[in-house]
Write a protein that holds these residues in place. Structure first.
Motif, PDB file in Angstrom:
ATOM      1  N   ILE A  87      17.075  95.232   6.397  1.00 47.22           N
ATOM      2  CA  ILE A  87      17.977  95.055   7.297  1.00 47.22           C
ATOM      3  C   ILE A  87      19.348  94.248   6.863  1.00 47.22           C
ATOM      4  O   ILE A  87      20.447  94.656   7.315  1.00 47.22           O
ATOM      5  N   LEU A  88      18.857  93.003   6.649  1.00 46.30           N
ATOM      6  CA  LEU A  88      20.052  91.873   6.130  1.00 46.30           C
ATOM      7  C   LEU A  88      20.931  92.675   5.064  1.00 46.30           C
ATOM      8  O   LEU A  88      22.026  92.519   5.392  1.00 46.30           O
ATOM      9  N   LYS A  89      20.184  93.176   4.136  1.00 48.11           N
ATOM     10  CA  LYS A  89      21.068  93.691   3.157  1.00 48.11           C
ATOM     11  C   LYS A  89      21.912  94.783   3.228  1.00 48.11           C
ATOM     12  O   LYS A  89      23.130  94.750   3.198  1.00 48.11           O
ATOM     13  N   LEU A  90      21.469  95.684   4.263  1.00 48.76           N
ATOM     14  CA  LEU A  90      22.313  96.677   4.858  1.00 48.76           C
ATOM     15  C   LEU A  90      23.358  96.324   5.735  1.00 48.76           C
ATOM     16  O   LEU A  90      24.576  96.796   5.482  1.00 48.76           O
ATOM     17  N   HIS A  91      23.101  95.515   6.565  1.00 54.78           N
ATOM     18  CA  HIS A  91      24.243  94.992   7.493  1.00 54.78           C
ATOM     19  C   HIS A  91      25.251  94.108   6.814  1.00 54.78           C
ATOM     20  O   HIS A  91      26.378  94.120   7.073  1.00 54.78           O
ATOM     21  N   TRP A  92      24.975  93.302   5.841  1.00 51.68           N
ATOM     22  CA  TRP A  92      25.778  92.367   5.158  1.00 51.68           C
ATOM     23  C   TRP A  92      26.588  93.320   4.474  1.00 51.68           C
ATOM     24  O   TRP A  92      27.726  92.902   4.207  1.00 51.68           O
ATOM     25  N   SER A  93      26.081  94.563   3.802  1.00 55.32           N
ATOM     26  CA  SER A  93      27.001  95.381   2.916  1.00 55.32           C
ATOM     27  C   SER A  93      28.122  95.809   3.741  1.00 55.32           C
ATOM     28  O   SER A  93      29.475  95.632   3.503  1.00 55.32           O
ATOM     29  N   ILE A  94      27.732  96.349   5.233  1.00 51.58           N
ATOM     30  CA  ILE A  94      28.702  96.924   5.781  1.00 51.58           C
ATOM     31  C   ILE A  94      29.830  95.816   6.573  1.00 51.58           C
ATOM     32  O   ILE A  94      31.001  95.902   6.491  1.00 51.58           O
ATOM     33  N   THR A  95      29.329  94.529   6.823  1.00 49.35           N
ATOM     34  CA  THR A  95      30.041  93.576   7.564  1.00 49.35           C
ATOM     35  C   THR A  95      31.004  93.050   6.164  1.00 49.35           C
ATOM     36  O   THR A  95      32.081  92.665   6.572  1.00 49.35           O
ATOM     37  N   ASN A  96      30.538  92.730   5.041  1.00 45.30           N
ATOM     38  CA  ASN A  96      31.387  92.220   3.917  1.00 45.30           C
ATOM     39  C   ASN A  96      32.547  93.188   3.643  1.00 45.30           C
ATOM     40  O   ASN A  96      33.547  92.667   3.590  1.00 45.30           O
ATOM     41  N   GLN A  97      32.064  94.491   3.619  1.00 44.36           N
ATOM     42  CA  GLN A  97      33.260  95.630   3.392  1.00 44.36           C
ATOM     43  C   GLN A  97      34.081  95.675   4.505  1.00 44.36           C
ATOM     44  O   GLN A  97      35.595  95.577   3.979  1.00 44.36           O
ATOM     45  N   ARG A  98      33.844  95.469   5.791  1.00 47.39           N
ATOM     46  CA  ARG A  98      34.737  95.463   6.877  1.00 47.39           C
ATOM     47  C   ARG A  98      35.505  94.301   7.119  1.00 47.39           C
ATOM     48  O   ARG A  98      36.897  94.273   7.194  1.00 47.39           O
ATOM     49  N   LEU A  99      34.964  93.152   6.592  1.00 44.97           N
ATOM     50  CA  LEU A  99      35.641  91.787   6.657  1.00 44.97           C
ATOM     51  C   LEU A  99      37.043  92.053   5.339  1.00 44.97           C
ATOM     52  O   LEU A  99      38.005  91.533   5.585  1.00 44.97           O
ATOM     53  N   ALA A 100      36.602  92.376   4.430  1.00 44.57           N
ATOM     54  CA  ALA A 100      37.625  92.499   3.079  1.00 44.57           C
ATOM     55  C   ALA A 100      38.552  93.338   3.563  1.00 44.57           C
ATOM     56  O   ALA A 100      39.601  93.293   3.312  1.00 44.57           O
ATOM     57  N   ALA A 101      38.298  94.554   4.198  1.00 42.77           N
ATOM     58  CA  ALA A 101      39.326  95.725   4.493  1.00 42.77           C
ATOM     59  C   ALA A 101      40.270  95.017   5.672  1.00 42.77           C
ATOM     60  O   ALA A 101      41.475  95.198   5.499  1.00 42.77           O
ATOM     61  N   PHE A 102      39.724  94.380   6.457  1.00 42.35           N
ATOM     62  CA  PHE A 102      40.493  93.662   7.612  1.00 42.35           C
ATOM     63  C   PHE A 102      41.451  92.702   7.169  1.00 42.35           C
ATOM     64  O   PHE A 102      42.693  92.661   7.588  1.00 42.35           O
ATOM     65  N   ALA A 103      41.110  91.845   6.163  1.00 43.00           N
ATOM     66  CA  ALA A 103      42.017  90.688   5.695  1.00 43.00           C
ATOM     67  C   ALA A 103      43.192  91.428   4.972  1.00 43.00           C
ATOM     68  O   ALA A 103      44.048  91.096   5.161  1.00 43.00           O
ATOM     69  N   LEU A 104      42.844  92.730   4.500  1.00 43.35           N
ATOM     70  CA  LEU A 104      43.991  93.131   3.595  1.00 43.35           C
ATOM     71  C   LEU A 104      45.060  94.050   4.665  1.00 43.35           C
ATOM     72  O   LEU A 104      46.335  93.907   4.535  1.00 43.35           O
TER      73      LEU A 104
END
Length: 378
Positions: free
Chosen positions: A306-323
């Protein structure tokens, strides 16, 4: 689930935090890949949970979790021997012969031996049971031929923990054996894999009739699947704690970017930041549940998936939001761009998050079956 450190854990955390504050700056940009592991070993921070008989400190898993969290928050160098320390060493402790334990464990702790992992293959995807690399028995041991891919640090490794098919005609989980392969053996070629970021952290390993002595078989011949599961279980032990701490560092960097751009009062920006904060806290408390399960049972539970799956989603979302926050300036990349191109690099690197360390599709299947109790899909 315990959310606070015991007095002993708090003392360990404080000492570690002080040590990291002193030593991280001098090692972060030193450029010597083995220097950080050697510094950790000298300070007693390698092999925290390994039995004392094998050179470790015999501490509970929570201490390794504290180290993972604090080192990530301090932005410490990862070190090239994370696979040896976190995965291969514990596997040798569990399944190695006394001779193998004497030969490999202390050099892994000290950083003398750097290990990589040879599990994934070009045609196998995330299906470890589809291994095609074959090992043929000889008078003195084995001859290995095949290809491995996505092998982190293989270009710097001294040894590889490799999974090969030793029984001709076998399929799926049967007929597999784990081998300890000297990366300087004749017939071993390491080919770097260039990522979208320009980095080459991963490699392809091509093995052509590589000799492996009989005493380098780890565990019984034909039981490689069981040995490999031990390795992967250790991979996921404190994996989520590390990922969450790294995400917390990126979240703090995101907050600084929001303020730098004068967007702190924008309602849409505040709503997105709040949602990311909620996701981060959810990951943090799930990490505590993972450590509680690890301390109770000795092995990580499904929370790690669960951790790995949701970390992947959140990390990608954060990086896209920053751009998106950078607007037109997001196309600029390099030392003169905002944050010296950090967000552009993270955005490109984050695309691999849903593949590495278990694809999101595989993790969803594990969660469905082992957490929700849904029937298997195949």
């Amino acid at each position: 689930m315990r959310l606070r450190d015991t007095p002993e854990e708090a003392a360990f955390r404080a000492g570690l935090r002080a040590w990291l504050a002193e030593h991280v700056p001098r090692h972060r940009d030193a450029g010597a890949p083995g220097g950080w592991t050697k510094a950790l070993h000298a300070a007693g921070y390698t092999g925290l949970t390994w039995p004392a008989a094998y050179g470790g400190r015999g501490l509970p898993p929570t201490y390794q979790g504290i180290y993972a969290e604090e080192s990530a928050l301090a932005e410490a160098p990862e070190g090239v021997n994370v696979i040896g320390l976190g995965m291969v060493g514990p596997t040798i402790v569990s399944h190695g012969t006394p001779e193998q334990q004497k030969r490999f464990l202390e050099p892994i702790l000290s950083g003398e031996y750097v290990f990589c992992q040879g599990f994934s293959e070009p045609d196998a995807g995330s299906d470890l049971a589809a291994v095609r690399t074959r090992a043929t028995a000889t008078a003195g041991g084995w001859r290995v031929t095949g290809e491995k891919v996505w092998s982190s640090y293989a270009h710097q490794a001294d040894w590889c923990l490799l999974l090969a098919r030793t029984q001709p005609g076998s399929t799926a989980h049967t007929g597999l054996t784990c081998l300890l392969v000297d990366m300087r053996s004749p017939g071993v070629r390491v080919l770097p894999l260039r990522q979208a970021t320009g980095d080459s952290d991963f490699n392809q390993i091509v093995l052509t009739d590589v000799p492996v002595p009989r005493d380098c078989v780890l565990g019984p011949v034909g039981e490689g699947w069981r040995i490999a599961m031990t390795t992967l279980a250790h991979e996921r032990g404190t994996f989520g704690i590390t990922l969450t701490a790294r995400l917390a560092v990126e979240f703090d960097r995101l907050l600084r970017t929001v303020h730098d751009l004068g967007l702190a009062d924008d309602p849409a920006v505040r709503a997105e930041v709040a949602e990311l904060h909620v996701q981060l806290q959810g990951l943090r408390w799930t990490g505590h549940r993972t450590m509680a399960a690890l301390a109770r049972t000795g092995k990580p539970g499904p929370e790690s998936s669960i951790l790995k799956l949701h970390w992947s989603i959140t990390n990608q979302r954060l990086a896209a939001f920053a751009l998106r926050l950078l607007g037109p300036a997001a196309v600029l990349h390099g030392p003169d761009s905002h944050a010296a191109g950090h967000w552009q690099h993270l955005r490109l690197r984050s695309r691999a998050n849903s593949i590495e360390g278990g694809t999101s599709e595989i993790l969803r299947g594990i969660i469905a079956e082992r957490v929700l109790g849904l029937p298997r899909t195949r």
